[in-house]
Design a protein around this motif. Structure first.
Motif, PDB file in Angstrom:
ATOM      1  N   GLU A   1     -11.829  -3.887  -3.058  1.00  0.00           N
ATOM      2  CA  GLU A   1     -12.623  -4.692  -2.138  1.00  0.00           C
ATOM      3  C   GLU A   1     -12.188  -4.465  -0.692  1.00  0.00           C
ATOM      4  O   GLU A   1     -13.015  -4.407   0.223  1.00  0.00           O
ATOM      5  CB  GLU A   1     -12.522  -6.176  -2.490  1.00  0.00           C
ATOM      6  N   LEU A   2     -10.889  -4.319  -0.480  1.00  0.00           N
ATOM      7  CA  LEU A   2     -10.396  -4.052   0.868  1.00  0.00           C
ATOM      8  C   LEU A   2     -10.820  -2.662   1.324  1.00  0.00           C
ATOM      9  O   LEU A   2     -11.259  -2.475   2.469  1.00  0.00           O
ATOM     10  CB  LEU A   2      -8.868  -4.183   0.920  1.00  0.00           C
ATOM     11  N   ARG A   3     -10.715  -1.685   0.449  1.00  0.00           N
ATOM     12  CA  ARG A   3     -11.121  -0.327   0.811  1.00  0.00           C
ATOM     13  C   ARG A   3     -12.611  -0.265   1.125  1.00  0.00           C
ATOM     14  O   ARG A   3     -13.044   0.447   2.042  1.00  0.00           O
ATOM     15  CB  ARG A   3     -10.763   0.643  -0.312  1.00  0.00           C
TER      16      ARG A   3
ATOM     17  N   GLU B   1     -14.337  -2.702   2.362  1.00  0.00           N
ATOM     18  CA  GLU B   1     -14.532  -3.354   3.659  1.00  0.00           C
ATOM     19  C   GLU B   1     -14.068  -2.444   4.788  1.00  0.00           C
ATOM     20  O   GLU B   1     -14.678  -2.417   5.876  1.00  0.00           O
ATOM     21  CB  GLU B   1     -13.779  -4.678   3.690  1.00  0.00           C
TER      22      GLU B   1
ATOM     23  N   VAL C   1      -4.773   2.460   1.239  1.00  0.00           N
ATOM     24  CA  VAL C   1      -4.129   1.346   1.933  1.00  0.00           C
ATOM     25  C   VAL C   1      -2.624   1.609   1.931  1.00  0.00           C
ATOM     26  O   VAL C   1      -2.026   1.870   0.882  1.00  0.00           O
ATOM     27  CB  VAL C   1      -4.450   0.002   1.246  1.00  0.00           C
TER      28      VAL C   1
ATOM     29  N   TYR D   1      -4.034   1.728   6.931  1.00  0.00           N
ATOM     30  CA  TYR D   1      -4.789   2.583   6.013  1.00  0.00           C
ATOM     31  C   TYR D   1      -4.928   3.987   6.582  1.00  0.00           C
ATOM     32  O   TYR D   1      -4.779   4.223   7.785  1.00  0.00           O
ATOM     33  CB  TYR D   1      -6.170   1.993   5.713  1.00  0.00           C
TER      34      TYR D   1
ATOM     35  N   GLN E   1      -2.718  -7.422   1.679  1.00  0.00           N
ATOM     36  CA  GLN E   1      -4.057  -6.850   1.515  1.00  0.00           C
ATOM     37  C   GLN E   1      -5.131  -7.937   1.551  1.00  0.00           C
ATOM     38  O   GLN E   1      -6.199  -7.750   2.132  1.00  0.00           O
ATOM     39  CB  GLN E   1      -4.135  -6.070   0.209  1.00  0.00           C
TER      40      GLN E   1
ATOM     41  N   ALA F   1      -5.571  -8.831   5.121  1.00  0.00           N
ATOM     42  CA  ALA F   1      -6.308  -7.796   5.840  1.00  0.00           C
ATOM     43  C   ALA F   1      -7.805  -7.876   5.532  1.00  0.00           C
ATOM     44  O   ALA F   1      -8.652  -7.679   6.418  1.00  0.00           O
ATOM     45  CB  ALA F   1      -5.767  -6.420   5.466  1.00  0.00           C
ATOM     46  N   LEU F   2      -8.130  -8.168   4.289  1.00  0.00           N
ATOM     47  CA  LEU F   2      -9.533  -8.319   3.904  1.00  0.00           C
ATOM     48  C   LEU F   2     -10.190  -9.463   4.672  1.00  0.00           C
ATOM     49  O   LEU F   2     -11.300  -9.329   5.195  1.00  0.00           O
ATOM     50  CB  LEU F   2      -9.620  -8.564   2.396  1.00  0.00           C
TER      51      LEU F   2
ATOM     52  N   LYS G   1     -13.303  -9.317   7.438  1.00  0.00           N
ATOM     53  CA  LYS G   1     -14.533 -10.071   7.181  1.00  0.00           C
ATOM     54  C   LYS G   1     -14.825 -11.113   8.255  1.00  0.00           C
ATOM     55  O   LYS G   1     -15.975 -11.291   8.667  1.00  0.00           O
ATOM     56  CB  LYS G   1     -14.442 -10.757   5.815  1.00  0.00           C
TER      57      LYS G   1
END
Length: 421
Positions: free
Chosen positions: A75-77, A79, A100, A251, A278, A281-282, A286
């Motif tokens: 999900e972070l990648r 975003e 990441v 990243y 992480q 960061a997400l 957002k």
């Protein structure tokens, strides 16, 4: 009979001969002397915004304490990929082209180790961040320095790159906005450089951690330029723009072959970035833009303050267009960078970093981070003004008007922050 052993001889010579970081050496002095105002380490004085911290706390309450994929949370990648596309119109596959990392520093180390063989040469503009050359040396590679100067805005040119290339050159490192100078680079200049890199089949490692801290003009992402996406390792992170230095999350984005090779090293050393970082960061990606813009606005005010102050106290200062560093020229004081920093610390308890910590081209300058609070900046500049006046052949009274930052833009107040005795 017991043999006497010189244990230092057991250490890898490349490590043994590596000098300690010039930044961290001065940072350590802060803990030894009371009352110091630090303009040394590039760390925001802002606390990570509450909604980001809250997301982390909530994740702990939900039991998010496990490993993630080596690549990082998908999900972070996703975003990150969305942010790069929305900002620079460059597309990366979040499953195979984004990794990441534990801060941008790990991404740099992974890229160097994955791409370099002993004897390979890496072009590094100077002045530059202190980690670039050591990461090259630790792989057995050879750093090749290219000088930049204040007179040219500390910008590297395609002609300089062309002249520095040899049959052993493999990588060109770019870092704009720049640490320590605060320089940015014109798009046309960048195009000329990348054309040279492509013509000689060079890989570009582009450290763009300060991209969002651009105050004059617009930042150009190297990967967005023609022919550069596949040959560029794009490094970025959350430390500077979102005030998340201690979270240690960054990243790397690049073609699948580069990222796969970097991930192999990552999985045997770090395994993965901490899941709590992480999650934070997400949340930053957002929902963090509003707070980020507030912080950037404050940095911009401080930027104008410090440049004006240095010039008024008699120190020529290139106007930084990005990051949060000023790089004043202190040669008129008759002191070396090291002498200036040490005597300023001793006499006025203000910490700055000698310019030669960032390479030989930095001699005659000092780096001052204006990420400190407005009040600390004002006091530090006042002390520096007194220090400089004592060393210049002729002094002058220094006063500088400033606008005190407040929450309500309509309630700006004007005061005096500097006054030389």
């Amino acid at each position: 009979m017991t043999l006497q052993t010189d244990w230092s001889e057991m250490i890898n010579p490349a490590v043994r001969d590596l000098p300690p970081s010039g930044i961290r050496r001065f940072f350590d002095l802060v803990t030894e002397v009371k009352g110091i105002i630090s303009l040394g380490v590039g760390e925001p004085d802002f606390v990570t915004p509450w909604h980001i911290r809250e997301a982390c706390l909530y994740s702990l309450e939900k039991g998010y304490t496990m490993y993630t994929s080596n690549h990082g949370m998908l999900e972070l990648r996703e975003e990150i990929a969305r942010d790069i596309h929305d900002t620079y119109k460059v597309d990366y596959n979040p499953r195979s082209e984004i990794l990441v990392t534990v801060g941008v520093s790990e991404g740099l180390d992974l890229a160097m180790r994955a791409l370099l063989q002993p004897g390979d040469e890496v072009l590094i503009p100077q002045p530059s961040y202190v980690s670039y050359a050591p990461c090259v040396i630790l792989t057995g590679g050879k750093p090749v320095y290219i000088s930049t100067a204040a007179e040219n805005g500390f910008q590297l040119t395609g002609e300089q790159v062309e002249k520095a290339i040899t049959p052993k050159t493999k990588i060109l490192v770019l870092s704009y906005p720049n640490n320590p100078t605060g320089a940015t680079i014109d798009r046309q200049n960048l195009l000329e450089m990348t054309e040279v890199a492509a013509a000689h089949n060079l890989i570009v490692i582009s450290d763009e951690v300060y991209d969002k801290l651009t105050y004059v003009g617009e930042h150009t992402c190297v990967s967005s330029l023609p022919g550069m996406r596949e040959r560029t390792v794009l490094l970025n992170g959350f430390s500077k723009a979102y005030a998340m230095t201690g979270w240690r999350v960054g990243y790397a984005a690049g073609n699948g072959d580069f990222i796969s090779a970097m991930t192999k090293i990552h999985q045997y050393t770090m395994l993965c970035a901490p899941i709590t970082a992480q999650v934070a960061a997400l949340e930053a990606l957002k929902n963090g833009r509003r707070e980020m813009r507030k912080m950037i606005d404050m940095y911009n005010r401080r930027r104008r303050l410090v440049v004006e102050a240095f010039r008024e106290m008699g120190l020529p200062c290139f106007e930084p267009r990005g990051a949060f560093y000023a790089f004043p020229d202190i040669r008129s004081t008759g002191l070396s960078s090291e002498e200036f920093a040490m005597q300023l610390l001793k006499e006025e308890k203000v910490l700055v970093v000698p310019g030669d910590a960032f390479g030989e081209q930095g001699e005659g300058f000092v780096r001052c981070a204006y990420a400190a609070s407005w009040e600390d900046l004002g006091e530090a500049l006042k002390r520096m003004g007194s220090f400089v006046k004592r060393r210049l052949s002729r002094g002058k009274v220094l006063t500088a008007s400033f606008r005190k930052p407040v929450q309500n833009e309509k309630e700006e107040q004007v005061g005096t922050v500097l006054a030389l005795p």
